[in-house]
Design a protein around this motif. Structure first.
Motif, PDB file in Angstrom:
ATOM      1  N   PHE A 108       0.803  -1.213   0.000  1.00  0.00           N
ATOM      2  CA  PHE A 108       0.000   0.000   0.000  1.00  0.00           C
ATOM      3  C   PHE A 108       0.841   1.271   0.000  1.00  0.00           C
ATOM      4  CE2 PHE A 108      -2.815  -3.297   1.567  1.00  0.00           C
ATOM      5  CZ  PHE A 108      -3.915  -3.097   0.766  1.00  0.00           C
ATOM      6  N   ILE A 109       2.129   1.178   0.327  1.00  0.00           N
ATOM      7  CA  ILE A 109       2.987   2.357   0.203  1.00  0.00           C
ATOM      8  C   ILE A 109       3.188   2.724  -1.279  1.00  0.00           C
ATOM      9  CG2 ILE A 109       5.297   3.276   0.602  1.00  0.00           C
ATOM     10  CD1 ILE A 109       3.629   3.227   3.086  1.00  0.00           C
ATOM     11  N   PRO A 110       3.639   1.793  -2.149  1.00  0.00           N
ATOM     12  CA  PRO A 110       3.738   2.151  -3.577  1.00  0.00           C
ATOM     13  C   PRO A 110       2.400   2.567  -4.191  1.00  0.00           C
ATOM     14  CG  PRO A 110       4.966   0.143  -3.136  1.00  0.00           C
ATOM     15  CD  PRO A 110       4.205   0.451  -1.889  1.00  0.00           C
ATOM     16  N   LEU A 111       1.312   2.006  -3.666  1.00  0.00           N
ATOM     17  CA  LEU A 111       0.000   2.336  -4.230  1.00  0.00           C
ATOM     18  C   LEU A 111      -0.465   3.747  -3.884  1.00  0.00           C
ATOM     19  CD1 LEU A 111      -2.059  -0.979  -3.889  1.00  0.00           C
ATOM     20  CD2 LEU A 111      -1.168   0.084  -5.955  1.00  0.00           C
ATOM     21  N   ILE A 112       0.311   4.459  -3.041  1.00  0.00           N
ATOM     22  CA  ILE A 112      -0.016   5.867  -2.800  1.00  0.00           C
ATOM     23  C   ILE A 112       0.023   6.644  -4.115  1.00  0.00           C
ATOM     24  CG2 ILE A 112       0.769   7.992  -1.663  1.00  0.00           C
ATOM     25  CD1 ILE A 112       1.750   6.328   0.650  1.00  0.00           C
ATOM     26  N   VAL A 113       0.827   6.161  -5.054  1.00  0.00           N
ATOM     27  CA  VAL A 113       0.907   6.815  -6.372  1.00  0.00           C
ATOM     28  C   VAL A 113      -0.470   6.894  -7.020  1.00  0.00           C
ATOM     29  CG1 VAL A 113       1.902   6.669  -8.682  1.00  0.00           C
ATOM     30  CG2 VAL A 113       3.272   6.033  -6.697  1.00  0.00           C
ATOM     31  N   THR A 114      -1.274   5.861  -6.839  1.00  0.00           N
ATOM     32  CA  THR A 114      -2.589   5.810  -7.492  1.00  0.00           C
ATOM     33  C   THR A 114      -3.690   6.431  -6.637  1.00  0.00           C
ATOM     34  OG1 THR A 114      -3.102   3.612  -6.568  1.00  0.00           O
ATOM     35  CG2 THR A 114      -1.911   3.698  -8.661  1.00  0.00           C
ATOM     36  N   ASN A 115      -3.321   6.981  -5.494  1.00  0.00           N
ATOM     37  CA  ASN A 115      -4.327   7.614  -4.635  1.00  0.00           C
ATOM     38  C   ASN A 115      -4.895   8.837  -5.352  1.00  0.00           C
ATOM     39  OD1 ASN A 115      -5.763   8.969  -2.588  1.00  0.00           O
ATOM     40  ND2 ASN A 115      -4.422   8.158  -1.003  1.00  0.00           N
ATOM     41  N   CYS A 116      -6.152   8.757  -5.729  1.00  0.00           N
ATOM     42  CA  CYS A 116      -6.752   9.817  -6.536  1.00  0.00           C
ATOM     43  C   CYS A 116      -6.852  11.137  -5.782  1.00  0.00           C
ATOM     44  CB  CYS A 116      -8.128   9.383  -7.031  1.00  0.00           C
ATOM     45  SG  CYS A 116      -9.224   8.777  -5.751  1.00  0.00           S
ATOM     46  N   VAL A 117      -6.781  11.095  -4.461  1.00  0.00           N
ATOM     47  CA  VAL A 117      -6.838  12.336  -3.684  1.00  0.00           C
ATOM     48  C   VAL A 117      -5.615  13.196  -3.972  1.00  0.00           C
ATOM     49  CG1 VAL A 117      -6.875  13.305  -1.365  1.00  0.00           C
ATOM     50  CG2 VAL A 117      -8.184  11.248  -1.872  1.00  0.00           C
ATOM     51  N   ILE A 118      -4.436  12.580  -3.981  1.00  0.00           N
ATOM     52  CA  ILE A 118      -3.202  13.335  -4.200  1.00  0.00           C
ATOM     53  C   ILE A 118      -3.190  13.947  -5.597  1.00  0.00           C
ATOM     54  CG2 ILE A 118      -0.693  13.182  -4.245  1.00  0.00           C
ATOM     55  CD1 ILE A 118      -0.908  10.839  -2.308  1.00  0.00           C
ATOM     56  N   LEU A 119      -3.508  13.148  -6.591  1.00  0.00           N
ATOM     57  CA  LEU A 119      -3.555  13.654  -7.963  1.00  0.00           C
ATOM     58  C   LEU A 119      -4.664  14.694  -8.116  1.00  0.00           C
ATOM     59  CD1 LEU A 119      -2.517  13.535 -10.872  1.00  0.00           C
ATOM     60  CD2 LEU A 119      -4.089  11.632 -11.283  1.00  0.00           C
ATOM     61  N   GLY A 120      -5.795  14.452  -7.455  1.00  0.00           N
ATOM     62  CA  GLY A 120      -6.922  15.381  -7.546  1.00  0.00           C
ATOM     63  C   GLY A 120      -6.601  16.744  -6.962  1.00  0.00           C
ATOM     64  N   ARG A 121      -5.915  16.785  -5.812  1.00  0.00           N
ATOM     65  CA  ARG A 121      -5.566  18.075  -5.219  1.00  0.00           C
ATOM     66  C   ARG A 121      -4.500  18.789  -6.047  1.00  0.00           C
ATOM     67  NH1 ARG A 121      -9.673  19.605  -3.277  1.00  0.00           N
ATOM     68  NH2 ARG A 121      -8.529  21.385  -2.445  1.00  0.00           N
TER      69      ARG A 121
END
Length: 237
Positions: A108-121
């Motif tokens: 789940f650490i590498p999957l932070i890349v796909t966290n839509c919240v980070i990209l969305g902000r």
């Protein structure tokens, strides 16, 4: 940033949005994959939340600082590359200095890349705003996310095992040993709450509680304030 700036209206609105009005979990229902997977304990939720916070603040800062240099046509791939680079640094840091926590959080650490919240902000806020408001937005959004993860993890851990922040000293370091508590002595545990279905159940209670509190707060407003808010909403639409 001056302290008085944090109490100005724009910064207070950003803080209120991140913590409550536009909370990543309770309002937007985003980032549920890591939320439900790693919040078996409050310690795991805190670790994942802090890792996400570092990435979100740094990505907002990088995007805002370079917003005039990034071509609009390829901004999304660039944002993803920036976020991926930051996540890689966080992953390497956790593996080197907090290896036990790194093993628990795992994929789940590498999957932070796909966290839509980070990209969305990055897309909705940082790419259009100056550096300091963007960093503040990333910080408050991630604080709201971390608080939701810790509360959910604490509720699942207490109901599932009768403890709170179990193994904090092992996962986060000896300085966190004071956080380890036994809430219900000699408790045999409730396995369902430690499993993903327990996360769905507890998350449902949390979302319902927030909506109930919002409804009660709206009912306490004066009729004139409610009418003004409705008129503003109609003008925006």
């Amino acid at each position: 940033m001056k302290l008085t700036t944090l109490f100005s209206e724009p910064y207070r609105k950003i803080a209120k949005d991140g913590l409550w009005d536009n909370n990543v979990v309770l309002t937007q229902n985003l980032a549920l994959c890591p939320l439900l997977a790693v919040t078996g304990t409050a310690t795991n939720g805190l670790g994942m939340g802090l890792a996400t916070m570092v990435v979100m603040v740094a990505s907002n800062a990088a995007v805002s600082f370079n917003r005039h240099l990034i071509p609009a046509e390829i901004r999304i791939p660039i944002f993803v590359l920036l976020i991926a680079a930051l996540v890689t640094l966080v992953d390497l840091f956790l593996n080197a200095w907090m290896h036990e926590l790194h093993k628990v959080l795992g994929l789940f650490i590498p999957l932070i890349v796909t966290n839509c919240v980070i990209l969305g902000r990055a897309e909705a806020f940082a790419s259009k705003q100056p550096l300091m408001p963007s960093m503040w937005d990333g910080f408050m959004m991630s604080v709201g996310f971390t608080l939701a993860m810790v509360v959910l993890g604490a509720a699942r851990e207490i109901s599932g095992a009768g403890t709170l922040f179990a193994n904090a000293s092992v996962l986060l370091g000896e300085s966190f040993k004071f956080m380890e508590l036994t809430i219900i002595p000699e408790y045999k545990g409730f396995l369902l709450m430690a499993l993903p279905p327990g996360g769905f159940i507890m998350l449902g209670f949390m979302v319902a509680a927030k909506r109930l509190l919002d409804k009660k707060a709206a009912e306490k407003q004066t009729p004139g304030a409610v009418i003004d808010k409705l008129q503003l909403a109609e003008q925006d639409s």
